[in-house]
Each structure stands twice: as C-alpha cells, then as structure tokens.
Write an enzyme that holds these catalytic residues in place. Structure first.
Site, PDB file in Angstrom:
ATOM      1  N   ARG A 127      51.983 -66.375   8.599  1.00  0.00           N
ATOM      2  CA  ARG A 127      51.674 -65.401   9.652  1.00  0.00           C
ATOM      3  C   ARG A 127      52.061 -63.987   9.227  1.00  0.00           C
ATOM      4  NH1 ARG A 127      51.390 -66.836  15.156  1.00  0.00           N
ATOM      5  NH2 ARG A 127      52.806 -65.189  15.809  1.00  0.00           N
TER       6      ARG A 127
ATOM      7  N   ARG B 258      53.174 -57.257   1.349  1.00  0.00           N
ATOM      8  CA  ARG B 258      52.388 -56.091   0.923  1.00  0.00           C
ATOM      9  C   ARG B 258      53.036 -55.362  -0.227  1.00  0.00           C
ATOM     10  NH1 ARG B 258      52.392 -53.923   6.212  1.00  0.00           N
ATOM     11  NH2 ARG B 258      50.716 -55.011   7.301  1.00  0.00           N
TER      12      ARG B 258
ATOM     13  N   ARG C   4      59.401 -75.739  21.070  1.00  0.00           N
ATOM     14  CA  ARG C   4      60.633 -74.991  20.866  1.00  0.00           C
ATOM     15  C   ARG C   4      60.812 -74.113  22.089  1.00  0.00           C
ATOM     16  NH1 ARG C   4      64.998 -76.085  18.549  1.00  0.00           N
ATOM     17  NH2 ARG C   4      66.011 -74.258  17.663  1.00  0.00           N
TER      18      ARG C   4
ATOM     19  N   ARG D  17      66.702 -62.441  17.525  1.00  0.00           N
ATOM     20  CA  ARG D  17      66.359 -61.017  17.541  1.00  0.00           C
ATOM     21  C   ARG D  17      66.866 -60.337  18.801  1.00  0.00           C
ATOM     22  NH1 ARG D  17      59.786 -62.280  17.272  1.00  0.00           N
ATOM     23  NH2 ARG D  17      59.765 -63.762  18.945  1.00  0.00           N
TER      24      ARG D  17
ATOM     25  N   GLU E  72      67.424 -62.987  22.067  1.00  0.00           N
ATOM     26  CA  GLU E  72      66.580 -64.179  22.130  1.00  0.00           C
ATOM     27  C   GLU E  72      67.261 -65.323  21.379  1.00  0.00           C
ATOM     28  OE1 GLU E  72      62.457 -62.820  21.622  1.00  0.00           O
ATOM     29  OE2 GLU E  72      62.101 -64.713  20.601  1.00  0.00           O
TER      30      GLU E  72
ATOM     31  N   TYR F 118      49.636 -72.480  18.320  1.00  0.00           N
ATOM     32  CA  TYR F 118      50.482 -71.300  18.198  1.00  0.00           C
ATOM     33  C   TYR F 118      49.588 -70.049  18.310  1.00  0.00           C
ATOM     34  CZ  TYR F 118      54.466 -68.826  15.872  1.00  0.00           C
ATOM     35  OH  TYR F 118      55.523 -68.011  15.540  1.00  0.00           O
TER      36      TYR F 118
ATOM     37  N   ASP G 278      48.229 -66.391  19.492  1.00  0.00           N
ATOM     38  CA  ASP G 278      48.618 -65.069  19.967  1.00  0.00           C
ATOM     39  C   ASP G 278      47.687 -64.655  21.108  1.00  0.00           C
ATOM     40  OD1 ASP G 278      50.827 -64.467  18.421  1.00  0.00           O
ATOM     41  OD2 ASP G 278      49.614 -63.837  16.713  1.00  0.00           O
TER      42      ASP G 278
END
Ligand code: FAD
Ligand code: UDP
Length: 369
Positions: free
Chosen positions: A171, A175, A250, A281, A301, A349, A351
C-alpha cells in the site's frame, strides 16, 4: 410507509447507495446501530476543530469521476498527507523516500539509495518475497524494515510480520525522489468542515428516512420480510450467524484528549514505529485543516484483537480468512434480495474512494438492468 430498500449501515457505502436510489425516486430506510451517521468517516467538532473520531481519514483517488463525485458534497482543501515516523525519538519522513534514505544512511542520490537497498536485500537472500517481512526487506532493505516497519506492523496486526500477507506493505509508495506525499494519487484532500456533512447531504432527501441506534439483528427476520430489497454493509459472517466460523478483524481503541496548547506535534500524523510504545500513531486533528485554534485535540490509536462486541475496523485479508469469506460470499450470492457491500460486507481493506467506486458499481447494476 412502504419502502423500496432497507440500507443497513449509514457509512459511506450505504449512504452513496441511498442517495443514488432516492435520486431515482426510490424510498429508502437507512438504519445504523451507532448513535450517528457516517460510519467510520464520522467527524465531530471539538474546540472548533474537526475531530476524525475513527482515526485519520485522508481522501485520495486517481479517478477523476470519483473525485468529482465526492466534491459535490463538500469543498476539499489542499492537504497532502506527509506522516512522520518517530522511532525511539529519531524522526524520519514517510513514505519511504529520499528524505528517509538520506536521514538514515547519509546517501544523497537515488543511485546511492538503490545501491544500499540492493546490498541489504542481497544479504537477506530473498528471491521471491513470501510474506510481509520479506516483501518489506526486498523493497527497502533491513534497516528501514527494523526501524520503521517491523514494530509498527506487528503492533497494528498483532502478528509476526513473517505471518502477514505481503500486499499490506505494498500500500505504501517507495520513492527515489525527495517527495513526502504518502499517496501517489492525482487527487487528495480533506473536506473543509469535516466528513459528516458529506453523508448528511447524501441522506438529506425526503425519500430517505434514517433511524439511529437500530441494530439489524434485533429483528433480522422482520426486516427481511418487510423490505423488498436490503443493502447490508455490516459484517458478512454475522449476517449468517457465524455458521462457518468467525472471520478475523483487527480492532482499535481511540484515546482522545483536548490539550491547552496551540500545537502538540507539528504534524497531522506521527507514527510510533518501535515495538514498545503501545499505540501506533498520534493524530493531531487541527493540522488536517491548517487550524490556528488556541487549543488542540489529539488521538492516540491503540490496536487490539477484535472480539465479539468490538468495532471491526480492519479485515485480516490473509489466505485463511479470504477462503472463509468466499464460503460466506457463496451463501450471499444465493440470497436474491440482499446486496452485500462496503468494508465489512465485502471483507475488503477498502479505502473511501474504493468504497464509493464499489457503491456506484452496485448502483449501476441495480438500476441500469
Ligand atoms: P463503515 O464506515 O464501517 O459503515 C458501516 C456502518 O454499518 C457502520 O456505521 C456500522 O455502525 C453499521 N452497522 C454495522 N452492522 C450493523 C448492524 N447490525 N445494524 C445496524 N448498523 C450496522 N480510507 C481512506 O480513503 N483514507 C484514509 O485515510 C483512511 N483511513 C482509515 C483509518 C482507519 C483507522 C480506518 C478504520 C479506516 C480508514 N479508511 C481510510 C477506510 C474508510 O474508513 C472506509 O473505506 C470507509 O469508511 C468504509 O465505509 P463502509 O460504509 O464500507 O463501512
Ligand atoms: N506501515 C509501517 N510503518 C509505518 C506505516 C505503515 O510498517 O510507519 C505498514 C503497516 O504494516 C501498515 C501498512 O504499512 O499496516 C499500511 O499502512 P497504511 O498507512 O496504509 O495503514 P492504514 O492507514 O490502513 O492503517
């Protein structure tokens, strides 16, 4: 009142479906077991700040049609997600890019970074990555894997990285440019004033009635009998009374605090990538909208194992669970009047942009035939 549809779940999938059905003159009843609409994209104002109650939500897509579609319901700002990773006090840029490689190894050119990764990949003897650990090492090498991936991933998923599917790490972009944008997509932003308004507008038609704190399972048989068509966006295994066994999910615990200071962490998202910090996070919500309020709101979280009664935030799309899902999917295909959709109904999963895409495809199938 007679309805054409019952939509179970006032999240994004259910709301896009309800909106499109009402546009076509259909009467829709939407129920949700929570006390608010919008599912996991729900945002609420606290101290003048839009708080993402179910974790950071950044809208991004490569699909112009989906971008235009969502922009009907809100104005989006120019937010670009650039999370940073905090590994035991060391700060790194995400996603993995030249800034990360430079900080970690002192390399300056893309070639130097590639050489370093290749050296580490060779030393780990990975030919064909078979799991998340091997996939990660072959993408970014062992140093990044150890500092920025292993701890975070094992906390997030509650499993060893060697026992997780490789696709999860794919995901994230890798770069060889100095670009801290977490997503590769053409379009990205945060709705000014939060996400709830989007769903509010979708559900505002006179042909749509919304009932909150209504659990489908409190009268499943009655609902199925009363409504000619049902769109179900809850857990697919629960719909079938877990008859083949429970799918794994989860869950998360969110701990939100209001702080009497203007700026807590200087960024919307900071990931804690070591194994010891119990949360993955910290979100500082005001930074999604470049807020200048005198106070700030942060959310930690904490990942946790899903147990019945918890919110199932993430499907665990490994082979075992996907095979079990397929069994439920086969049963679902035999029910002519129930449409399964969304992250929980499809056990994917997804988005937000993918949920909108899937909902619009369902709408096309339902109404164009
Ligand atoms: P949901 O939002 O889960 O809606 C389903 C609704 O059905 C819920 O409101 C639930 O209460 C209701 N329901 C379930 N069972 C019943 C029942 N029995 N009776 C009545 N009601 C029921 N996507 C992005 O694009 N960008 C991001 O940055 C991003 N970040 C995320 C961060 C986190 C922590 C999480 C968990 C998800 C994130 N996502 C992100 C994904 C995004 O949240 C989902 O794609 C989207 O919200 C899914 O919409 P949905 O309608 O399928 O499901
Ligand atoms: N990940 C990681 N370190 C990070 C951020 C992400 O190892 O600092 C891994 C982790 O396995 C995570 C996956 O990449 O589950 C996908 O990250 P993403 O940010 O897409 O997760 P989500 O927003 O869906 O929770």
């Amino acid at each position: 009142m007679t309805y054409d549809y019952l939509v179970v779940g006032a999240g994004l999938f259910g709301s896009v479906f309800a909106y499109e059905a009402a546009k076509r003159g259909k009467r829709v009843k939407v129920i949700d077991k929570r006390n608010h609409i919008a599912g996991n994209i729900y945002t609420k104002e606290i101290e003048g700040i839009q708080v993402h109650k179910y974790g950071a939500h950044i809208f991004h897509t490569n699909n112009k049609k989906i971008w235009d579609y969502v922009n009907q319901f809100a104005e989006f700002n120019r937010f670009t997600n650039s999370p940073i990773a905090n590994y035991k006090g060391e700060i790194y840029n995400l996603p993995f890019n030249m800034n990360t490689f430079n900080k970690l190894w002192g390399v300056v050119t893309p070639q130097e970074a590639k050489d370093k990764i290749e050296e580490q990949r060779k030393a780990a003897h990975i030919e064909k990555p078979a799991n998340l650990e091997e996939q990660a090492i072959s993408l970014v090498g062992t140093d990044i894997y150890e500092k920025l991936i292993k701890g975070y991933t094992e906390k997030q998923w509650g499993r060893k990285a060697t026992e997780l599917p490789a696709f999860i790490i794919k995901r994230l972009p890798v770069r060889f440019t100095y670009d801290n944008n977490y997503f590769n997509d053409k379009y990205q932003g945060i709705p000014v004033g939060g996400y709830t308004q989007i769903v509010e507008k979708m559900l505002s038609s006179e042909l749509i009635d919304v009932e909150l704190k209504a659990n489908f399972f409190s009268k499943k048989d009655e609902y199925l009998e009363q409504f000619p068509r049902v769109v179900y966006t809850g857990m697919i295994d629960q719909f079938f009374d877990y008859q083949f066994g429970t799918l794994e999910y989860r869950s998360l615990k969110f701990e939100t605090s209001v702080l009497d200071r203007e700026n807590y962490q200087g960024n919307a998202v900071v990931n804690y990538t070591d194994a010891e910090t119990p949360y993955t996070r910290i979100i500082e919500h005001k930074h999604f909208e470049f807020g200048m309020q005198p106070k700030t709101v942060i959310t930690k979280e904490y990942p946790k194992t899903w147990e019945k009664g918890d919110e199932p935030y993430y499907p665990m799309n490994d082979e075992k669970n996907n095979a079990l899902f397929k069994q439920y999917r086969d049963l679902a295909d035999k029910l002519p009047n129930v449409i399964f959709g969304g992250r929980l109904g499809m056990y994917k999963y997804y988005d937000m942009h993918q949920v909108i895409g899937a909902a619009l495809a369902t709408v096309n199938k339902e109404f164009e035939n």
